[in-house]
Enzyme design. Structure first.
Site, mmCIF file in Angstrom:
data_model
loop_
_atom_site.group_PDB
_atom_site.id
_atom_site.type_symbol
_atom_site.label_atom_id
_atom_site.label_comp_id
_atom_site.label_asym_id
_atom_site.label_seq_id
_atom_site.Cartn_x
_atom_site.Cartn_y
_atom_site.Cartn_z
ATOM 1 N N GLU A 1 0.796 -1.234 0.000
ATOM 2 C CA GLU A 1 0.000 0.000 0.000
ATOM 3 C C GLU A 1 0.827 1.282 0.000
ATOM 4 O OE1 GLU A 1 -2.965 -0.189 3.120
ATOM 5 O OE2 GLU A 1 -3.982 -1.899 2.168
ATOM 6 N N ARG B 1 1.701 1.857 4.836
ATOM 7 C CA ARG B 1 1.474 2.821 3.766
ATOM 8 C C ARG B 1 2.633 3.786 3.497
ATOM 9 N NH1 ARG B 1 -3.480 1.327 5.462
ATOM 10 N NH2 ARG B 1 -3.529 2.767 7.207
ATOM 11 N N ASP C 1 -19.374 1.324 11.027
ATOM 12 C CA ASP C 1 -17.927 1.301 10.761
ATOM 13 C C ASP C 1 -17.525 2.443 9.828
ATOM 14 O OD1 ASP C 1 -15.280 0.498 10.902
ATOM 15 O OD2 ASP C 1 -15.464 -0.926 9.256
HETATM 16 CA CA CA Z 1 -13.076 0.574 11.405
#
Ligand code: CA
Length: 725
Positions: A104, A156, A339
């Site tokens: 990523e 990342r 979420d």
């Molecule tokens: Ca989450």
């Protein structure tokens, strides 16, 4: 070699600024001549400091931070590669990566060296012109930690500062490496290793401090962001995002006030609101911004019975850079239970709104609403949908609150179908903004999922597994999806979208052939670069979305590219590899099953990726080939519930993988229950990140999950066959 590289790197700056660069320099108010004064630094100096970051636009051939500049617009002023010549782009060099989970990171390129991180928090440094590997660093992460890395063991990227390279490692360490050698200069543990915290984000450098957060809000974690002295590793400040139990010494007066927006013994679950991706420093406001994730559990009935806003979950928080003291917050999703992390990339920009130039903060979060705020005050300027969303109809611009769809809330007895699903309309994948076109380029995914609360009286918090307090498969959810006009379940479609943040409207979109999000970059050559999940890397016209160039990279792409110049040559670099392989793509890498590689392009590049499939590595078209179901109906139902709680977080809802973690429907272990148990119960694949689940599974549950997966695989095989008929 070093001297030559550094000399040419310095000279390069003046030349590549070129003709198109003059216009840009005028926009930026910087005289072109200033570019040639940029000091040259020896190879590997990583000599980034505040002054250099502030004048990043005067050395456009450098990509010295993950988002390139403090604004994190991921816009490059380079024009060497442009609409007229992009068709001549070819591979300059590539480097195989020795891990096969999701990749990523955005390559950072400074003082002749290109730095990436890979899965399992490894760092690699390359000579940015030749591709020669200069050094490797492996923090030797305990593979068992894969169990609490909700969304793969990814990383990342790095930050460079005054000779050091900073890494946030999966196990919670913040590590400073020597930029020339990769040797550890200091390392601090930023989390309690007994708690299920992980780090996947890029550390950001703010006024000589390294700022880092963490992840874990699906398990039992309480979010916080900390700043460490970049030279010594000494902690300077820490900001907790949710209150702890009453009387806890970390409860500031601000958090005591926030606690009034919660009910029940919420601290038992940890609270959540981890700031796991975006952190942005704005030198104009001297504020540090970060976004927080979901509360814990997801289900509000369990987390905070009776509701409440639950501050500061799903919020953007601004703190004063030097002290970490609260400046303002904006809660995007009060009392979130879907979420809806708002940890997605933040960026600053100067936008002309109603005839006035405003210095703004922007975000395209999971929720599907694009936000524009005044960067100094946090006052909402505008918010509108950049993607379909059914959980709210609009954002009330006066209060900043979403106008919720009452059908989107769920509880023990009421189910809901919600769009977007938890992976969001836009997740961590970098978006980009061009001050030339005035457009933001957003990787969009459309999806929906079902929610219902777990039965609160039966729900128990367990160690190191998902404690979301929800089920995504139930009779009620199935019945909602069966109603006429219901949304399609799961992943629907994905595309790269150009969005006008002033008008709040879509300008163009480039649809993906295969579903999946992928980071973006835009250049002053009016090109948007992005990969996809069909194994391609492409350049689009930034104004129209027309595809102008595309090349095979033999792997799924989720990361964003970056671009730089060495000795007058512009390069575009991209890290590829995630999940399995694109449809029909054979494995060609000896070191990773998903063809993870660093690929670097230039005009006229003639290098070629290996084309020969590895012996035994051909995966032409993957077909489901499960054994016949021998389990009982009860086992399948029990397995479905247990899978949802303990497995779906990594392996995907309904047994369909959506990350870099194996899709169990294709597993050879489905042919042997004893092999299955060796993996699931005995932990025989611990070294690959699949630990034993013996301590959380009840008797018979491993076998029940086995039968559930076989049942799913057979159902999906039948639909595949029907579709081919
Ligand atoms: Ca989450």
């Amino acid at each position: 070699m070093r001297q030559q590289l550094s000399r040419s790197a310095g000279r390069r700056v003046g030349r590549t600024f070129g003709v198109a660069g003059i216009g840009l320099a005028l926009i930026l108010g910087a005289p072109v001549a200033a570019a040639s004064k940029t000091p040259a630094h020896p190879l590997g100096s990583a000599a980034v400091d505040t002054a250099r970051m502030l004048s990043a636009d005067q050395e456009p051939g450098t990509w010295m931070a993950s988002g390139r500049t403090y604004s994190e617009q991921r816009f490059s002023p380079l024009t060497g590669i442009n609409k007229a010549n992009v068709s001549k782009l070819g591979l300059a060099w590539f480097g195989d990566i020795d891990t096969e989970r999701g990749q990523e990171s955005t390559p950072v390129v400074v003082d002749g060296v290109l730095y990436i991180t890979t899965a399992w928090s490894m760092v690699k440094a390359y000579d940015a012109a030749s591709g020669k590997k200069l050094w490797d660093y492996d923090p030797k992460i305990d593979r068992a930690l894969g169990q609490v890395a909700c969304c793969d063991v990814v990383n990342r990227g790095i930050a460079a500062w005054q000779g050091k390279i900073f890494l946030g490692a999966l196990d919670g360490r913040l590590i400073a490496l020597n930029g020339k050698t990769g040797k550890v200069e200091w390392s601090v543990q930023t989390t309690d290793p007994k708690q299920p915290y992980t780090i996947t984000q890029v550390p950001r450098i703010v006024k000589g401090m390294v700022v880092i957060g963490n992840a874990g809000a699906e398990y039992t974690c309480r979010g916080y962001v900390s700043a460490y002295d970049a030279n010594s590793g000494k902690m300077k400040w820490r900001f907790y995002t949710v209150p702890a139990a009453p009387g806890d010494p970390t409860n500031t007066p601000l958090l005591e006030k926030a606690a009034k927006s919660w009910h029940g013994e919420f601290w038992k679950y940890g609270g959540g609101a981890t700031a796991w991706d975006t952190i942005l420093y704005d030198p104009k406001t001297d504020l540090v911004y970060f976004g927080t994730g979901n509360g814990l559990s997801w289900s509000q009935d369990i987390r905070s019975p009776g509701g409440g806003d639950n501050l500061f979950v799903s919020s953007v928080i601004a703190v004063h850079a030097a002290t970490g003291k609260y400046a303002w917050h904006f809660q995007e999703v009060p009392g979130d239970e879907w979420d809806y992390d708002v940890t997605n990339p933040l960026m600053t920009a100067d936008l002309k709104i109603k005839g006035q130039v405003r210095h703004v903060l922007m975000q395209a979060p999971k929720t599907g609403f694009f936000y524009v705020w005044d960067a100094k005050t946090g006052k909402l300027i505008s918010a509108d949908k950049f993607a379909p969303a059914n959980w709210a109809s609009k954002i009330d611009l006066k209060t900043g609150r979403p106008v919720e769809n009452p059908d989107a809330r769920y509880n023990e007895t009421k189910a809901a179908i919600v769009q977007p699903a938890p992976l969001g309309a836009h997740n961590w994948h970098p978006m980009a903004y061009s001050p030339k076109t005035g457009l933001v380029y957003i990787p969009v995914t459309e999806s929906s999922t079902g929610f219902q609360s777990a039965v609160a009286k039966d729900f128990q918090v367990k160690d190191r597994v998902y404690n979301t307090g929800t089920v995504s498969f139930s009779d009620k959810i199935t019945s909602l999806y069966g109603q006429p006009g219901a949304l399609p379940r799961g992943n629907i479609k994905s595309y790269l979208e150009a969005y006008d943040p002033v008008a709040q409207k879509e300008v163009w979109r480039a649809p993906d052939k295969d579903y999946g999000a992928h980071g973006a970059m835009v250049t002053a050559g009016d090109l948007v670069f992005s990969g996809d999940w069909s194994g391609r890397f492409s350049a689009y016209d930034a104004r129209t979305g027309a595809k102008l160039w595309s090349a095979s990279v033999q792997a799924d792409v989720v990361a964003a590219p970056s671009t730089y110049t060495i000795a007058g040559v512009q390069y575009v670099a991209l890290l590829v590899g995630a999940r399995g392989l694109p449809p029909g793509q054979p494995r060609t890498s000896e070191s990773s099953a998903n063809n993870s590689r660093l690929v670097v392009f230039k005009l006229g590049g003639t290098a070629e990726l290996p084309s020969k499939p590895m012996a035994g590595g051909t995966v032409a078209v993957r077909r489901l080939d499960p054994p016949l179901l021998t389990g009982t109906n009860e086992q399948v139902i029990d397995g479905q519930g247990a899978y949802g709680r303990y497995c779906a977080g990594c392996h995907g809802q309904g047994g369909v993988a959506d990350k870099s973690i194996p899709d169990l429907r294709y597993s050879s272990a489905l042919k042997s229950l004893s092999e299955w148990n060796a993996i699931v119960v005995e932990g025989s694949r611990k070294d690959k990140g699949m630990v034993s689940f013996k301590s959380v599974l009840a008797d018979g549950q491993a076998e029940a999950i086995f039968h559930f997966i076989i049942s799913q695989a057979n159902k999906d095989k039948a639909s595949e066959q029907a579709a081919r008929r």
